[in-house]
Design an enzyme around this catalytic site. Structure first.
Site, mmCIF file in Angstrom:
data_model
loop_
_atom_site.group_PDB
_atom_site.id
_atom_site.type_symbol
_atom_site.label_atom_id
_atom_site.label_comp_id
_atom_site.label_asym_id
_atom_site.label_seq_id
_atom_site.Cartn_x
_atom_site.Cartn_y
_atom_site.Cartn_z
ATOM 1 N N ASP A 139 13.117 -0.290 -0.493
ATOM 2 C CA ASP A 139 12.273 -1.470 -0.491
ATOM 3 C C ASP A 139 11.680 -1.644 0.886
ATOM 4 O O ASP A 139 12.314 -1.317 1.876
ATOM 5 C CB ASP A 139 13.146 -2.683 -0.844
ATOM 6 C CG ASP A 139 12.319 -3.771 -1.454
ATOM 7 O OD1 ASP A 139 11.617 -4.449 -0.683
ATOM 8 O OD2 ASP A 139 12.354 -3.922 -2.681
ATOM 9 N N ASP B 91 22.587 -6.022 4.469
ATOM 10 C CA ASP B 91 22.100 -5.397 3.251
ATOM 11 C C ASP B 91 22.992 -4.252 2.785
ATOM 12 O O ASP B 91 22.876 -3.133 3.235
ATOM 13 C CB ASP B 91 20.681 -4.889 3.475
ATOM 14 C CG ASP B 91 19.921 -4.835 2.179
ATOM 15 O OD1 ASP B 91 18.706 -4.874 2.228
ATOM 16 O OD2 ASP B 91 20.565 -4.752 1.124
ATOM 17 N N ASP C 8 17.533 2.457 -4.179
ATOM 18 C CA ASP C 8 16.563 1.375 -4.169
ATOM 19 C C ASP C 8 15.930 1.337 -2.787
ATOM 20 O O ASP C 8 16.584 1.013 -1.805
ATOM 21 C CB ASP C 8 17.301 0.065 -4.477
ATOM 22 C CG ASP C 8 16.390 -1.146 -4.357
ATOM 23 O OD1 ASP C 8 15.181 -0.974 -4.086
ATOM 24 O OD2 ASP C 8 16.881 -2.264 -4.537
#
Lengths: 396, 343
Positions: free
Chosen positions: A102, A303, A100
């Site tokens: 981003d 994160d 992912d």
């Protein structure tokens, strides 16, 4: 950006447009979909509806048409009992490998425009797919599925059955590999003895040079080598090499010395794999080449990379992103380069709608340029949904 | 077929199993026959050696009978281990068998190493021209001790899904895969009545050893430590160690440095570790002393939350409210104390 909740009217509007989409379009569902957990966030709803599963495709499609969720997620994992309310009762059977990327993860993301952010993420994404997944890891192209996330990033689902049972630590190793974490200096550079002297029967090394890998080598060795050569070329081509070196973080004194030493002959030696530089310069080269060639996956701190999580929920392909109205579209690997999210993932209609903007907007969407002032405006539905979703407009 | 001395050195091979099936005695003969007395003795010796020395041990394989007895001793040892019925014991024994093979493997030909790899589901191919081995990255990941930097994939040559490693490194992958296989097999088998009867005194002896070990653990309350106030990460590592699971190096390091910061003495820390399957007091003491600074110039600091996450020992799914407020496991612990005081 002022932050206010879209009025009830705006929510109704979004919901209606989403409903149109789910009614008119056929949604392609993920493979083994009966084994997946599905989760939803409803318009105006608080929190997430979790632990749902559907045996029949029709049931899910009906759910989408009738309840019209703002966000739809599915589990990258498949389970024996996907609708069990407790995670440990679901019985994990395996999971796709998910990446992912981003723009949240980028440094200085807030200083860039939406387009710029998306472009940088796309470049990172392409590097990930081509260099690492197809190259180093040798995954077959047929197992890779690439999607635009519907907002500010890209997802890659690796569906090679061979890796479904990788555990979290094994996945973390893959992340460490593509981000270049813990790369050892001595794995890349070697001291190489160039001459010997002998005194009687004893030989002693008389010269040393530092060997670095050549660009054609596999894995990180070749990657670092190519990175260093790129940097050297970049520095030599720039109008003010000293300054561009300093931008890389090299001290003025070191930069001057390095520029002086970067003769044609020296550069050709570097391309042959000989890097005769001081320790600081070597460190600089390694770190800069690493930054240049590794994939930026996360900003560290809080994160946790999605990839390591074997029970992750991820946005359902072909659904709409609830904050943009853009579709989570599948992207052909060969078309990734030309992919333009604000053109290729726009699926909502272009009927004009009256909205009120709370800031002026300059952007391009579906090949049309919009220069809009604050206040009431009539704009196409797709743009209205996008702006309302991002909380910079509302239905008046 | 391979010669008997090879099968005697690697009795876990399918071929050894087949040999016993084709030429070996029945279970009853093996358990009662006078002829197999020596196999029975070696079988018990394997277990004792594994427990004490971490290796099932070398015996003479000079004669044909030596080799046969060695081969037959392997299933016996396994059956006895299953009857002892303890996870810690099984782990310890599995490690002992794997280490034994690992010590012998460097003397074997590449083709043999590849065959063994295949049997252990490691997809490996020997590249003769360069003398190295290509291993499918997943099998590498599963078996390599990637907690050490030099074993991390980032420091290895990878191309098209295959990691290039030396033959010596391949034996390390075999060690791990074999250890896991034996452990899983022992855990999944059921105890046999005939074995329990034939080896009742040895089984009891082993069970006593295990219990004694566990008692030593329980009888060692950790003085200044308040278990409930530990952050989830340390609770996890501690629980794994107490359950006799093999905790990775970084986990042990994190716990030792953490406990050291809480002023626990080396002896108190050692008590906690004495349940680990590969526990060796002198070795662990050395390592603990090294971390705490008793035998080295630095006293290592306990790693912070970020580092714990990097090493994958922060149990993200168990994080609680307090976890989100702190950046260090020690802060978690001390703020729990403070909160209690303020109540």
């Amino acid at each position: 950006m002022t932050d206010f909740n879209p009025s009830q009217k705006s929510l109704e509007f979004l919901k209606n447009k989403f409903q149109d989409y789910y009614k008119k379009n056929k949604i392609e569902l993920p493979d083994r979909f009966g084994r997946r957990e599905l989760a939803f966030v409803l318009f105006g709803g608080k929190g997430m509806i979790r632990h749902s599963s559907f045996n029949k495709k029709k049931d899910l499609l009906d759910f989408l048409k009738e309840r019209v969720p703002q966000h739809v997620y599915y589990s990258s994992a498949y389970y024996q009992t996907p609708d069990a309310p407790k995670m440990q009762d679901k019985n994990w059977m395996g999971a796709e490998l998910i990446f992912d990327l981003d723009s949240d993860h980028l440094q200085n993301a807030d200083k860039m425009s939406y387009d710029e952010q998306l472009e940088i993420v796309k470049n990172e994404f392409e590097k990930l797919v081509r260099e690492f997944l197809l190259g180093d890891f040798g995954f077959n192209e047929k197992y890779l599925e690439l999607y635009f996330s519907g907002a500010r990033g890209y997802h890659c689902h690796v569906k090679d059955p061979a890796i479904f049972d990788l555990d979290s630590n094994e996945r973390r190793e893959i992340v460490d590999y593509i981000t270049g974490r813990d790369l050892i200096d001595s794995y890349i550079f070697h001291e190489h003895i160039t001459g010997r002297k002998h005194y009687g029967d004893h030989y002693f090394p008389s010269g040393k040079s530092l060997k670095m890998p050549t660009p054609d080598q596999t894995g990180w060795k070749g990657r670092i080598s190519r990175g260093i050569i790129d940097i050297v070329d970049e520095i030599r081509k720039s109008d003010d090499p000293n300054k561009s070196l300093q931008e890389y973080g090299v001290k003025k004194k070191d930069a001057e010395k390095l520029v002086m030493e970067l003769s044609d002959e020296r550069v050709s030696r570097i391309k042959d794999g000989l890097l005769d530089q001081s320790k600081t310069i070597r460190k600089f080269f390694l770190n800069s080449a690493l930054r240049k060639t590794a994939v930026t996956l996360s900003a560290g701190e809080t994160d946790e990379p999605v990839t390591c999580d074997i029970k992750r929920l991820i946005r359902l392909p072909f659904s709409l992103h609830g904050k943009t109205g853009l579709k989570v579209v599948k992207i052909d690997i060969d078309k990734l380069k030309d992919f333009d999210p604000l053109r290729d993932s726009v699926v909502l209609g272009d009927d004009l709608v009256k909205i009120k903007l709370n800031q002026s907007i300059d952007m391009k969407m579906k090949n049309e340029i919009f220069n809009l002032n604050e206040g009431e405006q009539e704009i196409p539905t797709y743009l209205a949904v996008f702006l309302i979703g991002r909380k910079i407009a509302h239905i008046c | 077929m391979r010669d008997l001395s090879t099968l005697a050195k690697y009795p876990f091979l399918n071929e050894a199993r087949q040999y016993i099936k084709d030429y070996g005695p029945s279970v009853t003969e093996l358990l009662e026959g006078l002829l197999y007395e020596r196999s029975r003795t070696i079988g018990i010796e394997r277990l004792d050696n594994a427990l004490k020395n971490g290796d099932v041990g070398n015996r003479s394989l000079a004669s044909k009978s030596d080799r046969m007895m060695e081969i037959f001793s392997y299933p016996l040892a396994r059956m006895v281990a299953v009857s002892v019925g303890d996870t810690y014991f099984n782990r310890r024994y599995a490690l002992g068998e794997a280490i034994h093979a690992y010590r012998n493997l460097p003397n074997e030909r590449p083709s043999f190493l590849i065959d063994v790899s295949e049997e252990l589901h490691i997809n490996a191919e020997y590249v003769e021209s360069v003398g190295s081995v290509k291993v499918f990255f997943k099998d590498y990941l599963r078996n390599a001790p990637t907690r050490y930097k030099k074993w991390k994939m980032v420091n290895r040559d990878i191309d098209g899904g295959y990691v290039n490693i030396s033959l010596r490194d391949l034996t390390r992958l075999i060690l791990e895969s074999l250890r896991r296989r034996i452990e899983e097999e022992l855990e999944s088998r059921k105890s046999n009545k005939a074995i329990e009867k034939a080896f009742s005194s040895d089984i009891k002896r082993f069970q006593n050893m295990v219990n004694l070990h566990k008692k030593k653990m329980e009888a060692a309350p950790v003085g200044k430590l308040s278990i409930e106030k530990l952050p989830p990460c340390m609770k996890d590592i501690l629980a794994a160690i107490q359950a006799g699971e093999n905790v990775p190096h970084m986990g042990r390091f994190a716990l030792v440095s953490f406990l050291n910061s809480l002023q626990l003495s080396t002896n108190e820390i050692l008590k906690i570790f004495s349940n680990a399957p590969d526990y060796q007091e002198d070795r662990t003491r050395y390592q603990v002393d090294h971390i705490t600074g008793a035998s080295s110039s630095t006293s290592y600091k306990s790693p912070g939350c970020e580092k714990m996450r990097t090493y994958g020992i922060c149990p993200v799914d168990k994080m609680d409210e307090l976890c989100r407020e702190v950046y260090h496991p020690l802060t978690y612990y001390s703020s729990k104390w403070k909160k209690e005081k303020n109540k």
